[in-house]
Design a protein around this motif. Sequence first.
Motif, PDB file in Angstrom:
ATOM      1  N   ALA A  74       2.070  -7.144  -5.624  1.00  0.00           N
ATOM      2  CA  ALA A  74       2.849  -6.034  -5.067  1.00  0.00           C
ATOM      3  C   ALA A  74       4.341  -6.329  -5.141  1.00  0.00           C
ATOM      4  CB  ALA A  74       2.429  -5.782  -3.617  1.00  0.00           C
ATOM      5  N   GLN A 131      -0.542  -1.221   3.285  1.00  0.00           N
ATOM      6  CA  GLN A 131       0.216  -2.475   3.221  1.00  0.00           C
ATOM      7  C   GLN A 131       0.910  -2.655   1.870  1.00  0.00           C
ATOM      8  OE1 GLN A 131      -3.275  -4.824   4.200  1.00  0.00           O
ATOM      9  NE2 GLN A 131      -2.372  -5.452   6.139  1.00  0.00           N
ATOM     10  N   ALA A 132       0.176  -2.400   0.783  1.00  0.00           N
ATOM     11  CA  ALA A 132       0.749  -2.595  -0.553  1.00  0.00           C
ATOM     12  C   ALA A 132       1.951  -1.681  -0.797  1.00  0.00           C
ATOM     13  CB  ALA A 132      -0.325  -2.379  -1.624  1.00  0.00           C
ATOM     14  N   ILE A 138       5.681  -3.080  -1.497  1.00  0.00           N
ATOM     15  CA  ILE A 138       6.345  -2.669  -2.742  1.00  0.00           C
ATOM     16  C   ILE A 138       7.675  -1.995  -2.435  1.00  0.00           C
ATOM     17  CG2 ILE A 138       6.212  -1.059  -4.686  1.00  0.00           C
ATOM     18  CD1 ILE A 138       3.193  -1.607  -4.762  1.00  0.00           C
ATOM     19  N   TRP A 141      -0.616 -11.165  -2.067  1.00  0.00           N
ATOM     20  CA  TRP A 141       0.198  -9.952  -2.137  1.00  0.00           C
ATOM     21  C   TRP A 141       1.324 -10.059  -3.179  1.00  0.00           C
ATOM     22  CZ3 TRP A 141      -1.354  -5.590  -0.081  1.00  0.00           C
ATOM     23  CH2 TRP A 141      -2.210  -5.625   1.021  1.00  0.00           C
TER      24      TRP A 141
END
Length: 280
Positions: free
Chosen positions: A37, A115-116, A120, A34
């Motif tokens: 992000a 989720q991203a 972010i 992740w």
Amino acid sequence: MLVPFLIMLREGIEAALIVGIIASYLKQTGRDAWMPAVWVGILLAVALSLFVGAALQLASAQFPQKAQEFFEAIVGLIAVVVLSSMVFWMRKAARSIKSELHTSIDSALAHSTGQAPALIGMVFFAVAREGLESVFFLLAIFQQSTNSDAPIGAVLGILVSIVLGYGIYAGGVRMNLRRFFFWTGLFILVVAAGILASTLRHFHEAGVWNSLQTVVFDLSNVLPVGSPLGTLLSGMFGYQDMPTLGEVIAYVAFLAISIFMFLRPAAPRAATAQAPRPSN
């Protein structure tokens, strides 16, 4: 140059610590995929800060003289509030910021969708806070600077903070962060007092504030503000060779109150529950 360097160093290290905590937690929990992000959130926050700074600077250049003085006074007030809140926020949040960030990451990645954007957004708001604080401070300092020393100092502070932040994250650099934030916090409060005093001067030149204009003392023949030492003291602490009564009152009162609140011991946490007394 020293003032923007130290403050941007502190702001940069705060942002680097936040990003470092996020990156370390993602790596420790096997979720380092992740990280793109995280970088998107950082870049968006930097872009917003640059846009706001450029827009405010361009807008102020179009104002007539009195309106520009008023604008500089407003920017100075915002800078004082931002700098002071930054100091007291870090003093209060230093112990819990790591656990709060871990909780925010878990919450952002807990859902099966979105989720991203959630990650972010979390990184964006955390870094944008530091960036916007820096924007208002730098605007207030640049308005008082007549040369390129302030921008150079700010850039150097950011570069050094990036290097130190990465060193702390990688484990190669050890810093006593509590002591660092304590001394830079005191320094920032002194700088904020000088900005507040100069804000009153801008309000007077804008025709908004005309009270308490009696000159308290005149050091223009001993240490003029245009001399090398006077310029240094003016840039660091808001020194004026002919301060008015209102400026002196604002400077001393702000410094006395803020340093007292900064140095007083933190209130002990109340006990969550009182232990029951044993029965006879």
